[in-house]
Design a protein around this motif. Sequence first.
Motif, mmCIF file in Angstrom:
data_model
loop_
_atom_site.group_PDB
_atom_site.id
_atom_site.type_symbol
_atom_site.label_atom_id
_atom_site.label_comp_id
_atom_site.label_asym_id
_atom_site.label_seq_id
_atom_site.Cartn_x
_atom_site.Cartn_y
_atom_site.Cartn_z
ATOM 1 N N ARG A 1 0.852 -1.186 0.000
ATOM 2 C CA ARG A 1 0.000 0.000 0.000
ATOM 3 C C ARG A 1 0.888 1.236 0.000
ATOM 4 O O ARG A 1 1.843 1.326 0.772
ATOM 5 N N VAL A 2 0.567 2.189 -0.858
ATOM 6 C CA VAL A 2 1.319 3.440 -0.944
ATOM 7 C C VAL A 2 0.573 4.514 -0.161
ATOM 8 O O VAL A 2 -0.581 4.824 -0.452
ATOM 9 N N HIS A 3 1.251 5.064 0.839
ATOM 10 C CA HIS A 3 0.679 6.125 1.663
ATOM 11 C C HIS A 3 1.165 7.487 1.156
ATOM 12 O O HIS A 3 2.023 7.564 0.251
ATOM 13 N N ALA A 4 0.657 8.555 1.751
ATOM 14 C CA ALA A 4 1.252 9.870 1.494
ATOM 15 C C ALA A 4 2.740 9.778 1.822
ATOM 16 O O ALA A 4 3.118 9.176 2.834
ATOM 17 N N PRO A 5 3.606 10.341 0.992
ATOM 18 C CA PRO A 5 5.045 10.105 1.174
ATOM 19 C C PRO A 5 5.642 10.686 2.445
ATOM 20 O O PRO A 5 6.680 10.212 2.909
ATOM 21 N N VAL A 6 5.023 11.714 3.027
ATOM 22 C CA VAL A 6 5.573 12.333 4.229
ATOM 23 C C VAL A 6 4.426 12.893 5.067
ATOM 24 O O VAL A 6 3.368 13.251 4.529
ATOM 25 N N GLU A 7 4.624 12.938 6.393
ATOM 26 C CA GLU A 7 3.672 13.583 7.294
ATOM 27 C C GLU A 7 4.255 14.938 7.692
ATOM 28 O O GLU A 7 5.150 15.007 8.538
ATOM 29 N N PRO A 8 3.760 16.006 7.109
ATOM 30 C CA PRO A 8 4.322 17.327 7.397
ATOM 31 C C PRO A 8 3.805 17.884 8.710
ATOM 32 O O PRO A 8 2.738 17.498 9.200
#
Length: 331
Positions: A83-90
């Motif tokens: 599963r591909v998530h958002a690449p970063v949690e800003p």
Amino acid sequence: MKRDVDSPTFSGPFALGTVSAPGRDPFPALVVPGDRVMDLRAALGAPELTVRTLLEGWDDVLPRLRTLAADTAGDRLPLDGLRVHAPVEPRQVFQSGANYRQHVIDLAVAHRSPDDPRTVEEARVEFAEVMDRRAAEDLPYVFIGLPSAITGPYDDVLLPAWAAQPDWELELVAVIAKPAHRVSVEEALEYVVGYTIANDLTDRATVFRQDMPGIGTDWLHSKNAPGFTPLGPWIVPAESIADPGDLRITLKLNGETMQDESTKDMIFGVARLVSYISQTARLLPGDLVLTGSPAGNGMHWGRLLRDGDVMEGSIAGLGTQRTRCTAETAS
């Protein structure tokens, strides 16, 4: 649920992402051509690593990432099945408004008062003059978004029951590499680690406060519902993008092209936006700078988002995201 994940199509030898396998927590991944990813926690011996903490030591870790990407014998997993998530949690999200000349003119014409005496062409000429003045006066327009609105690049997007006119806005995103405060335009790109894609959904019906016209825009309500900012799939390092001011942005709705424009139409480029934001705020590693959306939104076409719609957004060199809209049932 993972669905219809594209093969990585990005510029350069590698990109960064956040992925997970069934039954496992998300992990930071080095993504390489050939549909393969490497678990950077294992590769770098850092079990608590996230993409954001990796960015905090970017100058030191970049040479290691280049080496890992070149090592074809390294331990890599197939992308299929992950599963591909958002690449970063800003920690912070900065959003640029009214930054594509043609898009702003289109929206201004669409939002004219019904009793506006000007013809469409007269209005377009006047709004174009306003855009030219903004560029000459060097005054970007930036507001704050919520990290909680971010979702993955292949996740479903829930359209709230209250959103009467949900619209799409595909945007180039600059990802910050290191703390930046009061940096010049000339040095601003030194603080950008790379680029990714965001679809900054907006409910046009709630952009302006009808109960208090004098207060202006309501970005909280119109843009920050959970999942209203699909992000990714990848962060492509800045060194792999020759010119962020010359990238093709394309959004298709159910297979039909709606947005197809170049970042050349931006009024203020990435360096100017980063510098402008940093004059007030302190940018932090992993923060996002959304650079605005080009012409071709739903208000332009007279066609807003509805249940079952599939949006496919791509930016040259950065990959493609695909999201399906689902309508919330009114209670």
